[in-house]
Motif scaffolding. Structure first.
Motif, short mmCIF file in Angstrom:
data_model
loop_
_atom_site.label_atom_id
_atom_site.label_comp_id
_atom_site.label_asym_id
_atom_site.label_seq_id
_atom_site.Cartn_x
_atom_site.Cartn_y
_atom_site.Cartn_z
N ALA A 100 0.83 -1.20 0.00
CA ALA A 100 0.00 0.00 0.00
C ALA A 100 0.86 1.26 0.00
N ALA A 101 1.91 1.25 0.80
CA ALA A 101 2.79 2.42 0.86
C ALA A 101 3.50 2.64 -0.47
N ALA A 102 4.05 1.56 -1.03
CA ALA A 102 4.78 1.69 -2.29
C ALA A 102 3.86 2.16 -3.41
N MET A 103 2.68 1.56 -3.52
CA MET A 103 1.80 1.89 -4.63
C MET A 103 1.16 3.27 -4.46
N TYR A 104 1.04 3.74 -3.23
CA TYR A 104 0.55 5.10 -3.04
C TYR A 104 1.47 6.08 -3.77
N PHE A 105 2.78 5.89 -3.59
CA PHE A 105 3.74 6.79 -4.24
C PHE A 105 3.86 6.51 -5.74
N VAL A 106 3.85 5.24 -6.11
CA VAL A 106 3.96 4.90 -7.53
C VAL A 106 2.75 5.42 -8.30
N SER A 107 1.56 5.38 -7.67
CA SER A 107 0.37 5.87 -8.36
C SER A 107 0.51 7.34 -8.75
N LYS A 108 1.26 8.09 -7.94
CA LYS A 108 1.48 9.49 -8.28
C LYS A 108 2.36 9.61 -9.52
N LYS A 109 3.34 8.70 -9.65
CA LYS A 109 4.17 8.67 -10.85
C LYS A 109 3.34 8.28 -12.08
N LEU A 110 2.47 7.29 -11.88
CA LEU A 110 1.62 6.85 -12.99
C LEU A 110 0.66 7.96 -13.40
N LYS A 111 0.16 8.66 -12.41
CA LYS A 111 -0.74 9.78 -12.68
C LYS A 111 -0.06 10.81 -13.59
N LYS A 112 1.19 11.14 -13.26
CA LYS A 112 1.93 12.10 -14.05
C LYS A 112 2.26 11.53 -15.43
N ARG A 113 2.66 10.27 -15.46
CA ARG A 113 3.06 9.65 -16.72
C ARG A 113 1.91 9.63 -17.74
N HIS A 114 0.70 9.40 -17.26
CA HIS A 114 -0.45 9.32 -18.16
C HIS A 114 -1.24 10.62 -18.22
N ASN A 115 -0.60 11.71 -17.79
CA ASN A 115 -1.18 13.05 -17.89
C ASN A 115 -2.55 13.15 -17.22
N ILE A 116 -2.66 12.55 -16.05
CA ILE A 116 -3.90 12.61 -15.28
C ILE A 116 -3.76 13.70 -14.22
N THR A 117 -4.61 14.67 -14.28
CA THR A 117 -4.55 15.75 -13.29
C THR A 117 -5.47 15.48 -12.11
N ASP A 118 -6.59 14.83 -12.37
CA ASP A 118 -7.54 14.49 -11.31
C ASP A 118 -7.95 13.03 -11.50
N GLU A 119 -7.59 12.19 -10.53
CA GLU A 119 -7.81 10.75 -10.68
C GLU A 119 -9.28 10.40 -10.89
N ARG A 120 -10.13 10.91 -10.01
CA ARG A 120 -11.54 10.58 -10.11
C ARG A 120 -12.16 11.13 -11.39
N ALA A 121 -11.76 12.34 -11.76
CA ALA A 121 -12.29 12.92 -13.00
C ALA A 121 -11.92 12.03 -14.19
N ALA A 122 -10.70 11.49 -14.19
CA ALA A 122 -10.28 10.61 -15.28
C ALA A 122 -11.08 9.33 -15.29
N LEU A 123 -11.36 8.77 -14.11
CA LEU A 123 -12.17 7.55 -14.02
C LEU A 123 -13.59 7.81 -14.47
N TYR A 124 -14.16 8.91 -14.01
CA TYR A 124 -15.53 9.26 -14.41
C TYR A 124 -15.60 9.50 -15.92
#
Length: 323
Positions: free
Chosen positions: A230-254
């Motif tokens: 959980a700790a590792a993926m919390y930080f990695v998810s932020k990298k993935l967010k940036k890599r895929h040009n996602i500014t708002d996670e929920r907005a992208a999912l919606y």
């Protein structure tokens, strides 16, 4: 301050989990391997470290295995939503076995297909640490499907081969629209999931609680994987967010959910009166997150819920049998 407190809690939990392991060496190996439960990955830890800027080799190695977790019809519609009849007599396999991680979205794509077409199958849950269950195979990812001893790999390829065997007369063709949206699932939808299910520390813990509960872990492995993962993926998810040009996670999912609903153009399914392979792919990928916070939010804030409910009824009960 809330985020800092959450991370501090995670850090304390990791320390407590680590102290429960047998020794320093075993702790290192567990943290390195225990997080391999949602992504069929054979990348080296160095490649992951380089890509995401992770300096700790133990965390990088663990992350390599978790990048991709890695989420009612009316009576008049009952006939439309019934499960697909059993496969044609020309395809009656005696032994179908799926080697999987329970939370893997690509494994769930295959299961959605097998369930919909009512093909009985056994499941072998692969231990993410030893992977002893697939040591017989040169292919070290999941899903792996064996059909009467024949190995099939890669979720989309597995599905294509099964469909061909169900319809050897080529009575079903895959159109451009269907192919387009199957590609969209693999190339876009799955990339939106990780930043959402690991969006906050609490959601990361919720996700890994699901992963470790359903996965093939020992008690100690489960403990370490839950908190370290959980700790590792919390930080990695932020990298993935940036890599895929996602500014708002929920907005992208919606947005992804609404994009899919718009693609239906008022149809019950993309396939029209019954699901096609694209419907099954979207449903399969979303099924692991449906009852996590991210999946609940998605259904609450978009129009995908009605389609998802129809798919649940169309796919029906799992065709899984006891091994």
């Amino acid at each position: 301050m809330r985020r800092v407190n959450g991370l501090a809690t995670l850090t304390r939990n990791i320390a407590a989990a680590s102290s429960a392991a047998a020794g320093a060496t075993s702790r290192h190996l567990l943290v390195q391997a225990a997080m391999m439960s949602t992504w069929s990955c054979t990348n080296s830890s160095q490649r992951i470290a380089d890509r995401f800027g992770i300096s700790n080799p133990s965390v990088a190695s663990g992350v390599a295995g978790t990048m991709f977790f890695s989420v009612a019809a009316s009576s008049l519609e009952q006939e439309v939503h019934e499960k697909e009849p059993p496969p044609a007599k020309k395809f009656l396999p005696k032994d179908v076995v799926l080697y999987q991680y329970e939370a893997c979205p690509f494994c769930n794509k295959v299961k959605a297909f097998l369930d919909y077409y009512n093909i009985p199958y056994k499941v072998v849950e692969v231990n993410p640490i030893s992977k002893k269950e697939i040591k017989w195979s040169d292919y070290k990812k999941v899903p792996i499907l064996t059909v009467d001893g024949e190995q099939m790999v890669d979720s989309s390829d597995i599905i294509d081969k099964l469909l061909q065997r169900i319809h050897p007369d080529n009575s079903i063709t895959i159109g451009d629209e269907e192919s387009k949206w199957r590609g969209w699932v693999d190339n876009h939808l799955v990339h939106v999931l990780s930043p959402n299910i690991y969006r906050t520390t609490s959601e990361a813990l919720e996700s890994f609680d699901y992963i470790t509960t359903h996965g093939n872990f020992s008690f100690t492995e489960r403990l370490v994987a839950k908190y370290a993962g959980a700790a590792a993926m919390y930080f990695v998810s932020k990298k993935l967010k940036k890599r895929h040009n996602i500014t708002d996670e929920r907005a992208a999912l919606y947005d992804a959910a609404e994009t899919w609903v718009d693609a239906l153009e008022g149809r019950e399914y993309l396939g029209g009166s019954k699901p096609n392979l694209a419907d099954l792919a979207v449903f399969g990928v979303l099924r692991p997150i449906r009852y996590l916070k991210s999946g609940k939010d998605m259904v609450e804030h978009t129009h995908i819920g009605e389609w998802y409910s129809r798919m649940e009824q169309a796919v029906g009960e799992p065709a899984r049998i006891k091994a």
